[in-house]
Design a protein around this motif. Structure first.
Motif, PDB file in Angstrom:
ATOM      1  N   ASP A   7       1.184  -1.023  -0.668  1.00 16.09           N
ATOM      2  CA  ASP A   7      -0.196  -0.274  -0.104  1.00 16.09           C
ATOM      3  C   ASP A   7       1.004   1.424   0.348  1.00 16.09           C
ATOM      4  O   ASP A   7       1.790   1.583   0.957  1.00 16.09           O
ATOM      5  CB  ASP A   7      -1.070  -0.161   1.262  1.00 16.09           C
ATOM      6  N   TYR A  42       0.576   4.647   0.684  1.00 17.31           N
ATOM      7  CA  TYR A  42       0.044   5.188   1.596  1.00 17.31           C
ATOM      8  C   TYR A  42       0.941   4.918   2.891  1.00 17.31           C
ATOM      9  O   TYR A  42       1.706   5.748   4.123  1.00 17.31           O
ATOM     10  CB  TYR A  42      -1.661   5.529   2.796  1.00 17.31           C
ATOM     11  N   ALA A  98       1.137   9.492  -2.286  1.00 17.59           N
ATOM     12  CA  ALA A  98      -0.805   8.918  -1.421  1.00 17.59           C
ATOM     13  C   ALA A  98      -0.114   9.630  -0.161  1.00 17.59           C
ATOM     14  O   ALA A  98      -1.233   9.276  -0.188  1.00 17.59           O
ATOM     15  CB  ALA A  98       0.479   7.417  -1.067  1.00 17.59           C
ATOM     16  N   LEU A  99      -0.054  10.148  -0.373  1.00 16.35           N
ATOM     17  CA  LEU A  99       0.067  11.958   0.921  1.00 16.35           C
ATOM     18  C   LEU A  99      -0.949  12.875   0.327  1.00 16.35           C
ATOM     19  O   LEU A  99      -1.313  13.097  -1.073  1.00 16.35           O
ATOM     20  CB  LEU A  99       0.932  11.586   1.458  1.00 16.35           C
ATOM     21  N   SER A 100      -1.689  13.315   1.185  1.00 20.44           N
ATOM     22  CA  SER A 100      -2.501  14.013   1.383  1.00 20.44           C
ATOM     23  C   SER A 100      -2.126  15.654   0.667  1.00 20.44           C
ATOM     24  O   SER A 100      -0.956  15.763   1.032  1.00 20.44           O
ATOM     25  CB  SER A 100      -4.051  14.527   2.490  1.00 20.44           C
TER      26      SER A 100
END
Length: 178
Positions: free
Chosen positions: A12, A14, A48-50
């Protein structure tokens, strides 16, 4: 489990980004800034990060790169961050300092100007680097008020007094230089 082992088994993006961030924190605790920078770069590459979390990682990366103190070896990473268009003030100043070390004064000047201007209370070392770039880039007259301000804030820096005296001889008066 060991974070390194978890990193190898995690698919994954994230989760990988978070593990890499944790590994970077551990590397910073050990003062292994080069390894911390690698982990943070890998975390950012996961995409994967905001936006906010990614921005924080970029700021952390800038601080880690600056902590190495060896800016000239970090030029490619710093340039990539600046080219991305959302570099922090610390990143711009670090790249400007690296360019100063390499005597690339004309490239250093705009980065240092932006970095200093984008901060309400820029560090004295940032402003001294800016003065150095200005003096080497034929912006000596513009450096005069900044140098005077630096000396009002910190009159103990002998090199600043010598620079001011030289500028006063060139643009001001002999009496003031004396």
């Amino acid at each position: 489990q060991d974070p390194q082992a978890l990193l190898k088994t995690t698919t994954d993006p994230y989760a990988k980004a978070l593990l890499l961030r944790d590994l970077a924190s551990a590397a910073v605790a050990k003062k292994d800034y080069a390894q911390a920078a690698k982990y943070l770069e890998q975390a950012l590459q996961q995409n994967a990060l905001s936006g906010l979390a990614a921005e924080q990682l970029k700021k952390d990366l800038s601080q880690v790169l600056m902590a190495t103190g060896n800016y000239k070896d970090m030029i490619p990473q710093l340039e990539a961050m600046v080219r991305a268009g959302n570099a922090s003030a610390e990143t711009m100043v670090a790249l400007g300092a690296a360019y100063l070390e390499k005597k690339r004064f004309k490239e250093a000047l705009p980065l240092l100007e932006k970095g200093v201007a984008s901060t309400k209370t820029p560090d004295v070392s940032w402003r001294r680097a800016l003065v150095s770039a200005m003096l080497a880039s034929d912006k000596q007259k513009e450096a005069l008020p900044l140098l005077e301000q630096l000396l009002r804030e910190d009159p103990s820096h002998g090199e600043d007094w010598l620079r001011l005296a030289a500028l006063q001889l060139k643009y001001g008066s002999k009496e003031r230089a004396q």
